[in-house]
Motif scaffolding. Sequence first.
Motif, PDB file in Angstrom:
ATOM      1  N   GLY A   1      38.894  38.313  41.689  1.00  0.00           N
ATOM      2  CA  GLY A   1      38.694  37.701  43.677  1.00  0.00           C
ATOM      3  C   GLY A   1      39.236  38.333  44.384  1.00  0.00           C
ATOM      4  O   GLY A   1      38.819  37.944  45.466  1.00  0.00           O
TER       5      GLY A   1
ATOM      6  N   ASP B   1      37.528  41.270  37.987  1.00  0.00           N
ATOM      7  CA  ASP B   1      37.191  39.878  37.929  1.00  0.00           C
ATOM      8  C   ASP B   1      38.017  39.096  38.838  1.00  0.00           C
ATOM      9  O   ASP B   1      38.669  37.999  38.800  1.00  0.00           O
TER      10      ASP B   1
ATOM     11  N   LYS C   1      41.233  35.570  48.147  1.00  0.00           N
ATOM     12  CA  LYS C   1      40.088  34.627  47.730  1.00  0.00           C
ATOM     13  C   LYS C   1      39.720  33.212  47.804  1.00  0.00           C
ATOM     14  O   LYS C   1      39.658  32.710  48.569  1.00  0.00           O
TER      15      LYS C   1
ATOM     16  N   ALA D   1      31.363  30.386  38.322  1.00  0.00           N
ATOM     17  CA  ALA D   1      32.694  31.273  37.363  1.00  0.00           C
ATOM     18  C   ALA D   1      32.121  30.206  36.085  1.00  0.00           C
ATOM     19  O   ALA D   1      32.327  30.552  34.549  1.00  0.00           O
TER      20      ALA D   1
ATOM     21  N   SER E   1      32.713  34.317  40.796  1.00  0.00           N
ATOM     22  CA  SER E   1      33.811  33.404  41.561  1.00  0.00           C
ATOM     23  C   SER E   1      33.678  32.505  42.125  1.00  0.00           C
ATOM     24  O   SER E   1      32.280  32.082  42.055  1.00  0.00           O
TER      25      SER E   1
ATOM     26  N   ASN F   1      33.609  41.612  39.480  1.00  0.00           N
ATOM     27  CA  ASN F   1      33.313  40.604  40.858  1.00  0.00           C
ATOM     28  C   ASN F   1      32.961  41.377  42.124  1.00  0.00           C
ATOM     29  O   ASN F   1      34.323  41.883  42.945  1.00  0.00           O
TER      30      ASN F   1
END
Length: 582
Positions: free
Chosen positions: A364, A362, A434, A326, A322, A344
């Motif tokens: 997050g 992923d 997040k 990314a 993240s 993730n």
Amino acid sequence: MLRKTTISAIHPLSSLSPEHELLLREYTDSRLRKIISGNITTRFATSSSSLADFRLAVANKDAKNDATVLDDFRRLVPPTDYDSYRPFITKFTERPCKLSEVENLLAPGLPDFLCGSSSTSGREPKVFLRYRQSLRDQSIPKFSGKVADIYTIGYRDLLQVVTDSGEAVHTVVLSFSSAARWRTTMNWTIETDDTRMASVVPGHVAPWATALITHHRPFLFIHALFALVDPHIDQFRVLYIPTFRDIVHCIQEEWDVLLSSIRDGTIPDIEHIDHVRVHLQGHMHPDPKRAEELRHIGPPLSCSGWAQLVWPRLTALTSICSGVFAAALPKVRMVLGPNITIHNPGYVCTEGLRGKAINFGDSGDIILETEDIVEFLDVTNKPTTDNIIQAWDVQPGKLYQPVYTSRDGLWRYLIDDILQAVGFHPHNGLPVFKFFARKNLSIRLPVCQITETDLLDLIRAINMQENMTVQEFTAVLDDRDSLETVGLFLEITEDALDSNVQLIKQNALEAFLVMHTDHQEQVDTGRLRPPTVRIVKPGTFMEYRQWKVDTMGVSISQVKVPAVMWDLKALKWMMERVVMEL
């Protein structure tokens, strides 16, 4: 084995039920009471100026049983930063390090580790005292298949704590938090390292001794070698996804050497592995068949989905991807192919705060599920006691800084990260977040402030060009002109260097003006300078991580490239690798 197709996704709730709020309050209060009662007699608690009002309020109270102590803590203990702890932590730098000076410093007893930060911003590394009680990591999963786990347990120094008479009574390991977590979770003490050197952790691919390689390039090479030897790998695990990308680049560059080693069953003559070479060699055996299989497939960048050909059973890559990390995803996805899940696993910081992903994949989405205490500060508010809120008062959509109180004695430490609340976990009521950005990584111009999130948006805009992929980036305050602006250092795909590279600057400017629409006039009238762009040679950011590890002692697992670079030495290093300025 976790598979994306067999696990139902957890969807955060938009509000917290009364039942969950009650449970959350009770659980939080019990943990805070335990931390206060456990640390109330430490040197930090009894002498820190930041706790003066709190000490006065609880002087005659029973910290274990008096509920008003919790209210006193929340009313009277202000959010703090590293400067509050520095005078106490520097006690461990004194020689000799006396027991009478360091015992019961931030938490009862003596710490087992001093964990250094990665100094990503270029400032002096911060060091935190870590105790075994809070280091055991339940998120390191047991895995039924074969896993290529890319981690290091190396350390920088061993500090001896001595009595006034000079007798050594305790050893504190100067290390990094990821290494300390591995050692504590697996019960790998420094004193017993020699007994494991020739072993392989069950289910793992690389010998245990690989984790004691402390230089960047040989660390990547040896992990790549043992991974290529074994066609039955089910999962790769690495802390940050750029490290996996570095391993791919290492394989690409050392392809012929790696295949020769596999064919002959030998560890090649490379530097900085003499202390583990014999233990590694014991696990290498000639395998001409595997070498020929790999030669037929070709190196990583020869085809899309290369990893699925090399490891047919591979299902997942687990790695933090993240935020700024990314940027490595497009290249990694190309190597992995479409059928391998990138997971993730969460969020970590050196101070000890950890977040756990609520879903496999992923997305997050994370929860801060911990035995410590996490409160929150709305980023639009001043860092005062009155503005700190509890987990049950978090509002979805808002941005918060975590305020962290750990069992290791960090009292209301203000973490320099920004998390965005997205809802509440339907099972336990914990707020779901997040990762948003690092708070202290931004560029302030006369007319605006460019945040890490703004920079990521700039990179996404550039990547929208056909055949254009920014592999990695960093940004600086470009003050080479009377008008300051954002300066981008970009590493792009080699095939883009001679094609539409000239469009990068225009796309960056357009994206910049979309973020700051009121500044178009200032650009037109010459009061605001467009972003500058410098292209660095391929492999620069991998070399940067190697430079940080090998010359500055940063942990291989934790080395990062900052979204905003302030370190003048690092900037000079980067400038030497510029191949084109737009």
